[in-house]
Design an enzyme around this catalytic site. Structure first.
Site, mmCIF file in Angstrom:
data_model
loop_
_atom_site.group_PDB
_atom_site.id
_atom_site.type_symbol
_atom_site.label_atom_id
_atom_site.label_comp_id
_atom_site.label_asym_id
_atom_site.label_seq_id
_atom_site.Cartn_x
_atom_site.Cartn_y
_atom_site.Cartn_z
ATOM 1 N N ARG A 42 2.568 -3.743 12.558
ATOM 2 C CA ARG A 42 1.785 -3.546 11.342
ATOM 3 C C ARG A 42 0.287 -3.804 11.542
ATOM 4 O O ARG A 42 -0.396 -4.268 10.618
ATOM 5 C CB ARG A 42 2.301 -4.482 10.235
ATOM 6 C CG ARG A 42 3.664 -4.111 9.744
ATOM 7 C CD ARG A 42 3.604 -2.876 8.916
ATOM 8 N NE ARG A 42 4.845 -2.162 8.940
ATOM 9 C CZ ARG A 42 5.484 -1.745 7.856
ATOM 10 N NH1 ARG A 42 5.002 -1.991 6.677
ATOM 11 N NH2 ARG A 42 6.594 -1.069 7.981
ATOM 12 N N GLU A 57 0.093 -7.483 2.809
ATOM 13 C CA GLU A 57 0.040 -6.312 3.678
ATOM 14 C C GLU A 57 -0.918 -5.220 3.182
ATOM 15 O O GLU A 57 -1.753 -4.748 3.943
ATOM 16 C CB GLU A 57 1.456 -5.791 3.880
ATOM 17 C CG GLU A 57 1.589 -4.929 5.100
ATOM 18 C CD GLU A 57 2.372 -3.695 4.821
ATOM 19 O OE1 GLU A 57 2.054 -2.996 3.844
ATOM 20 O OE2 GLU A 57 3.310 -3.421 5.584
ATOM 21 N N SER A 86 5.942 -2.514 0.710
ATOM 22 C CA SER A 86 6.029 -3.932 1.087
ATOM 23 C C SER A 86 4.705 -4.607 0.763
ATOM 24 O O SER A 86 3.656 -4.149 1.233
ATOM 25 C CB SER A 86 6.263 -4.088 2.587
ATOM 26 O OG SER A 86 7.468 -3.500 2.976
HETATM 27 N N1 EPU Z 1 16.725 -8.822 2.276
HETATM 28 C C1 EPU Z 1 17.065 -9.799 1.383
HETATM 29 N N2 EPU Z 1 17.133 -9.495 0.060
HETATM 30 C C2 EPU Z 1 16.877 -8.247 -0.391
HETATM 31 C C3 EPU Z 1 16.515 -7.235 0.506
HETATM 32 C C4 EPU Z 1 16.436 -7.552 1.854
HETATM 33 O O1 EPU Z 1 17.336 -10.941 1.761
HETATM 34 O O2 EPU Z 1 16.984 -8.062 -1.615
HETATM 35 C C5 EPU Z 1 16.642 -9.174 3.704
HETATM 36 C C6 EPU Z 1 17.915 -8.806 4.423
HETATM 37 O O3 EPU Z 1 18.206 -9.817 5.353
HETATM 38 C C7 EPU Z 1 17.554 -7.532 5.151
HETATM 39 C C8 EPU Z 1 16.120 -7.831 5.484
HETATM 40 O O4 EPU Z 1 15.616 -8.482 4.323
HETATM 41 O O5 EPU Z 1 18.335 -7.343 6.282
HETATM 42 C C9 EPU Z 1 15.273 -6.646 5.852
HETATM 43 O O6 EPU Z 1 15.221 -5.723 4.780
HETATM 44 P P1 EPU Z 1 14.838 -4.204 5.049
HETATM 45 O O7 EPU Z 1 15.743 -3.608 6.048
HETATM 46 O O8 EPU Z 1 14.693 -3.542 3.729
HETATM 47 O O9 EPU Z 1 13.436 -4.242 5.790
HETATM 48 P P2 EPU Z 1 12.123 -5.115 5.568
HETATM 49 O O10 EPU Z 1 11.870 -5.873 6.815
HETATM 50 O O11 EPU Z 1 12.162 -5.869 4.297
HETATM 51 C C10 EPU Z 1 10.540 -3.339 6.651
HETATM 52 C C11 EPU Z 1 9.254 -2.681 6.315
HETATM 53 C C12 EPU Z 1 9.497 -1.563 5.299
HETATM 54 C C13 EPU Z 1 10.444 -0.560 5.960
HETATM 55 C C14 EPU Z 1 11.750 -1.300 6.318
HETATM 56 C C15 EPU Z 1 12.734 -0.426 7.061
HETATM 57 C C16 EPU Z 1 7.600 -4.452 6.609
HETATM 58 C C17 EPU Z 1 6.658 -5.378 5.936
HETATM 59 N N3 EPU Z 1 8.325 -3.670 5.784
HETATM 60 O O12 EPU Z 1 11.009 -3.952 5.461
HETATM 61 O O13 EPU Z 1 8.254 -0.923 5.060
HETATM 62 O O14 EPU Z 1 10.722 0.528 5.101
HETATM 63 O O15 EPU Z 1 11.446 -2.401 7.183
HETATM 64 O O16 EPU Z 1 12.396 -0.337 8.407
HETATM 65 O O17 EPU Z 1 7.683 -4.434 7.823
HETATM 66 C C18 EPU Z 1 6.372 -0.720 3.570
HETATM 67 O O18 EPU Z 1 5.652 -1.123 4.465
HETATM 68 O O19 EPU Z 1 5.877 -0.371 2.472
HETATM 69 C C19 EPU Z 1 7.820 -0.664 3.761
HETATM 70 C C20 EPU Z 1 8.637 -0.379 2.757
#
Ligand code: EPU
Length: 345
Positions: A165, A338, A239
């Site tokens: 990022r 972010e 995010s």
């Molecule tokens: N989780 C929770 N509660 C929730 C949702 C998620 O505890 O309600 C935890 C779970 O453990 C889950 C983990 O969060 O496994 C990760 O969630 P997710 O796969 O949705 O990914 P993220 O790390 O939260 C990142 C990016 C997103 C991108 C997704 C998919 C960042 C800051 N965000 O989110 O990017 O779509 O991975 O690869 O790295 C954005 O930047 O706008 C964005 C949406």
């Protein structure tokens, strides 16, 4: 090229908050970037270039300078051989349309970045990433106006300082470059595993044994649509916090202190990335709707802050602070915002 005066910026951020710009113009060519920059320079006005505003938050005081909205369009494929194709794109191309057209052409490399809001030119700034891909993996060059050189330059990916990022465009060289276009290296070969867990799950549930860029796109579109709000309908900037990166030792300590397993991903350098969504949920902000600020968290993904009926960026920042303080109190970790707060200070 028309330069408008005193333009409310609420429609130039998908969070729909913030003050006005003294001046704003749209550019559709590199020449117009030069014209706009010269116009601002003659008046000693600061300049900010934006795409569709899906990752920026405007301050309530607005911007006493010129906002340049990049609308440069271009999509040209150059097939080098049966496997390798180079794609040249204008910075103002809507990113998802670039992904859709490259997938339609049977190419892979950016299919996991489907449905990411915003323009192509914004992708290198924070090294946009999702579902196991990020733009640095396919990016060959960034074309930009370099304010230090006073001309357009072509930067190879290795000169962009990419990390999770991040890039030089948002760190050491913040504000120096105005991105006008990109070139990507795509492949005619099918994408190969390992896929991000949610993607593999979708593929196996749908009996897709030999994934193509089109079926991976289909999977990502389905996953994202189920989890993330569409910024053209719901006021949000994706995010709102980056996932914190800590050391393996810190993780062990945290898990011991909390007597629980904390969701994380291991990086090659021994560090671990934590799920900010999980930390926010544990701090009590899952599906949270804050009457005081008019802000909330998206029910299926608390990492996404939603402007439900807030009327100022101050309210958004007050809500952000509630979350940061709660996570700090519980885990002694500081979440970093972010989306960029503009203008920079
Ligand atoms: N989780 C929770 N509660 C929730 C949702 C998620 O505890 O309600 C935890 C779970 O453990 C889950 C983990 O969060 O496994 C990760 O969630 P997710 O796969 O949705 O990914 P993220 O790390 O939260 C990142 C990016 C997103 C991108 C997704 C998919 C960042 C800051 N965000 O989110 O990017 O779509 O991975 O690869 O790295 C954005 O930047 O706008 C964005 C949406």
């Amino acid at each position: 090229m028309t330069i408008s005066e005193n333009v409310p910026l609420t429609n130039y951020s998908t969070m729909h908050l913030g003050g006005s710009a003294a001046y704003l113009c749209e550019v559709t060519t590199r020449m117009e970037i030069l014209e706009a920059l010269t116009w601002a320079q003659q008046r000693t006005l600061p300049v900010i270039m934006i795409g569709t505003g899906s990752n920026i938050i405007w301050r309530d005081e607005g911007f006493a300078g010129l906002v340049i909205v990049n609308k440069i369009l271009r999509f040209e494929l150059f097939k080098e051989d049966e496997t390798n194709t180079y794609l040249t794109i204008g910075a103002g191309e809507p990113w998802d349309s670039v992904v859709a057209r490259s997938v339609q052409a049977g190419l892979s490399g950016i299919e996991a970045l489907s449905l990411i809001p915003g323009t192509a030119g914004a992708t290198p700034i924070q090294n946009v990433g999702a579902y196991g891909q990020d733009i640095s993996q396919t990016l060959v060059t960034v074309e930009a106006f370099d304010t230090q050189v006073g001309d357009f330059v072509t930067l190879p990916a290795s000169d962009c300082g990419f990390g999770y990022r991040t890039s030089r465009f948002k760190t050491t060289d913040r504000g120096r470059f105005y991105i006008s276009g990109l070139s990507l290296h795509l492949s005619a070969l099918s994408p190969t595993p390992p896929f991000y867990p949610a993607v593999s799950e979708y593929l196996s549930q749908h009996g897709i044994n030999a994934p193509s860029s089109a079926t991976v796109r289909e999977a990502v579109v389905a996953i994202r649509s189920a989890k993330l709000p569409d910024p053209s309908v719901v006021n949000n900037t994706g995010s709102f916090f980056a996932n914190p990166v800590i050391s393996g030792g810190q993780l062990a300590q945290l898990q011991a202190d909390h007597d629980t397993l904390i969701p994380h991903w291991s990086n090659d350098d021994g560090s671990v990335k934590l799920a900010a969504a999980w930390l926010i949920e544990q701090a009590g902000f899952k599906d949270y709707h804050d009457a005081e600020t008019g802000m909330g968290t998206w029910p299926a993904q608390p990492l996404v802050l939603v402007n439900e009926h807030a009327n100022s960026t101050a309210s958004l920042l007050a809500f952000k602070q509630k979350i940061v303080t709660a996570v700090q109190a519980k885990f002694n970790l500081t979440l970093e915002q972010e989306p960029e707060l503009l203008p920079l200070k």
